[in-house]
Design a protein around this motif. Structure first.
Motif, PDB file in Angstrom:
ATOM      1  N   PRO A  51      -6.419   1.188   4.079  1.00  5.60           N
ATOM      2  CA  PRO A  51      -5.659   2.204   4.811  1.00  5.60           C
ATOM      3  C   PRO A  51      -4.161   2.040   4.611  1.00  5.60           C
ATOM      4  CG  PRO A  51      -6.628   0.606   6.327  1.00  5.60           C
ATOM      5  CD  PRO A  51      -7.121   0.255   4.963  1.00  5.60           C
ATOM      6  N   SER A  52      -3.418   3.071   4.982  1.00  2.00           N
ATOM      7  CA  SER A  52      -1.960   3.026   4.886  1.00  2.00           C
ATOM      8  C   SER A  52      -1.441   1.866   5.735  1.00  2.00           C
ATOM      9  CB  SER A  52      -1.384   4.353   5.384  1.00  2.00           C
ATOM     10  OG  SER A  52       0.002   4.340   5.220  1.00  2.00           O
ATOM     11  N   THR A 107       2.417  -4.143  -1.120  1.00  2.00           N
ATOM     12  CA  THR A 107       2.971  -5.494  -1.029  1.00  2.00           C
ATOM     13  C   THR A 107       2.209  -6.423  -1.966  1.00  2.00           C
ATOM     14  OG1 THR A 107       3.565  -5.085   1.271  1.00  2.00           O
ATOM     15  CG2 THR A 107       3.490  -7.384   0.567  1.00  2.00           C
TER      16      THR A 107
HETATM   17  N1  LIG Z   1      10.394  -5.038   2.975  1.00  2.00           N
HETATM   18  C1  LIG Z   1       9.685  -4.933   4.108  1.00  2.00           C
HETATM   19  N2  LIG Z   1      10.191  -5.332   5.284  1.00  2.00           N
HETATM   20  C2  LIG Z   1       9.474  -5.245   6.422  1.00  2.00           C
HETATM   21  N3  LIG Z   1       8.215  -4.774   6.479  1.00  2.00           N
HETATM   22  C3  LIG Z   1       7.650  -4.372   5.338  1.00  2.00           C
HETATM   23  C4  LIG Z   1       8.350  -4.414   4.093  1.00  2.00           C
HETATM   24  N4  LIG Z   1       7.522  -3.946   3.112  1.00  2.00           N
HETATM   25  C5  LIG Z   1       6.369  -3.612   3.735  1.00  2.00           C
HETATM   26  N5  LIG Z   1       6.441  -3.867   5.057  1.00  2.00           N
HETATM   27  C6  LIG Z   1       5.356  -3.647   6.036  1.00  2.00           C
HETATM   28  O1  LIG Z   1       4.183  -4.256   5.523  1.00  2.00           O
HETATM   29  C7  LIG Z   1       3.042  -3.462   5.815  1.00  2.00           C
HETATM   30  C8  LIG Z   1       2.311  -3.143   4.522  1.00  2.00           C
HETATM   31  O2  LIG Z   1       3.086  -2.267   3.728  1.00  2.00           O
HETATM   32  P1  LIG Z   1       2.589  -1.743   2.307  1.00  2.00           P
HETATM   33  O3  LIG Z   1       3.630  -0.858   1.769  1.00  2.00           O
HETATM   34  O4  LIG Z   1       2.185  -2.901   1.493  1.00  2.00           O
HETATM   35  O5  LIG Z   1       1.291  -0.915   2.735  1.00  2.00           O
HETATM   36  P2  LIG Z   1       0.345   0.044   1.846  1.00  2.00           P
HETATM   37  O6  LIG Z   1      -1.044  -0.434   2.060  1.00  2.00           O
HETATM   38  O7  LIG Z   1       0.848   0.094   0.462  1.00  2.00           O
HETATM   39  O8  LIG Z   1       0.522   1.455   2.559  1.00  2.00           O
HETATM   40  P3  LIG Z   1       0.485   2.937   1.910  1.00  2.00           P
HETATM   41  O9  LIG Z   1      -0.980   3.264   1.686  1.00  2.00           O
HETATM   42  O10 LIG Z   1       1.049   3.788   3.000  1.00  2.00           O
HETATM   43  O11 LIG Z   1       1.292   2.933   0.656  1.00  2.00           O
HETATM   44  C9  LIG Z   1       3.540  -2.248   6.568  1.00  2.00           C
HETATM   45  O12 LIG Z   1       3.379  -2.484   7.930  1.00  2.00           O
HETATM   46  C10 LIG Z   1       4.992  -2.188   6.203  1.00  2.00           C
HETATM   47  O13 LIG Z   1       5.742  -1.598   7.236  1.00  2.00           O
END
Ligand SMILES: Nc1ncnc2c1ncn2[C@@H]1O[C@H](COP(=O)(O)OP(=O)(O)OP(=O)(O)O)[C@@H](O)[C@H]1O
Ligand SMILES: [Mg+2]
Length: 241
Positions: free
Chosen positions: A41-42, A48
């Protein structure tokens, strides 16, 4: 040897005095030539994780090994070279240089590396992504689907050991996403390059052989896709529950 191996990777972010453990001791192995996908999920940490695997972001703990080379402790320069030669990256927003042609965009990583891309390889890549007829078109005049297939060819240009793609179909309509998946599958088979694809779309993830599901910072499960989108969606929901 694995094309890519992550061992006990952890990453936390601190914002407003609150620490969020985004990835908790993630281990993952992508064999040479394999095609894997990560769904989640998002906010589950997919981007990351990809950034850690590409050496774009340092891990708090754990190791990443790409084609036998451990990323921990590598200099920025060594990481840049690794991303140029050993890891191909495909982004959601294509990241092409708009004024350069399709061919020039594909050849750019080689030029940056100081060796022009051999014409035979350029032509082979253009053919494999179905863009031979668009070779001299500036990137800014491409459709989204064409732009993303240009990005595929660019990612494969340097004969990397693995391709990392973060939601590469996020800006494409459904027919273009299908063509993208078929093209990626063709290059995986013909060139034998391993692929790790991130997508929340079961239709896209089903292009991979193996699907890993990320939730709350851990891999909740991994399974064979059987290239069946309906079955992938069902297994995904099961693992999310
Ligand atoms: N540089 C940062 N500083 C603080 N929090 C961060 C940072 N990068 C990511 N996060 C947090 O880490 C969590 C994971 O983010 P990430 O972008 O990896 O998710 P994702 O699974 O790729 O989501 P999406 O499907 O929306 O792209 C989120 O809660 C995000 O707010
Ligand atoms: Mg993301």
């Amino acid at each position: 040897m694995y094309a890519l191996e992550a061992d006990q990777l952890s990453k936390s972010f601190t914002a407003d005095n609150r620490t969020v453990d985004v990835l908790k001791q993630i281990s993952l192995q992508i064999p040479e030539g394999a095609f894997h996908a990560i769904m989640g999920p998002s906010g589950s940490g997919k981007s990351t994780l990809l950034n850690l695997l590409a050496g774009l972001l340092p891990a708090d703990a754990g190791t990443v090994t790409v084609a036998g080379q451990t990323l921990n402790g590598l200099s920025d320069q060594a990481l840049t070279l690794l991303r140029r030669r050993t890891v191909g990256i495909i982004f959601q927003d294509f990241n092409l240089i708009p004024t350069l042609t399709v061919s020039e965009n594909i050849a750019l990583p080689a030029l940056l590396d100081g060796h022009p891309l051999p014409q035979a390889r350029l032509e082979k890549l253009l053919h494999l992504v179905g863009l031979s007829h668009r070779a001299d078109q500036p990137a800014e005049k491409l459709s989204g689907g064409e732009a993303q297939r240009t990005a595929i060819a660019r990612a494969f240009a340097m004969e990397p050991r693995i391709i990392l793609a973060d939601e590469p179909t996020g800006n494409l309509d459904s027919p273009s996403a299908n063509t993208f998946c078929a093209t990626l599958t063709r290059l995986n088979k013909e060139l034998g390059t391993a692929i790790l694809l991130i997508s929340h779309d079961a239709q896209v993830a089903a292009a991979a052989e193996t699907v890993h599901v990320l939730k709350d910072g851990v891999i909740r499960g991994s399974f064979a896709s059987e290239h069946n989108a309906t079955a992938v969606a069902a297994r995904y929901l099961e693992l999310m529950a």
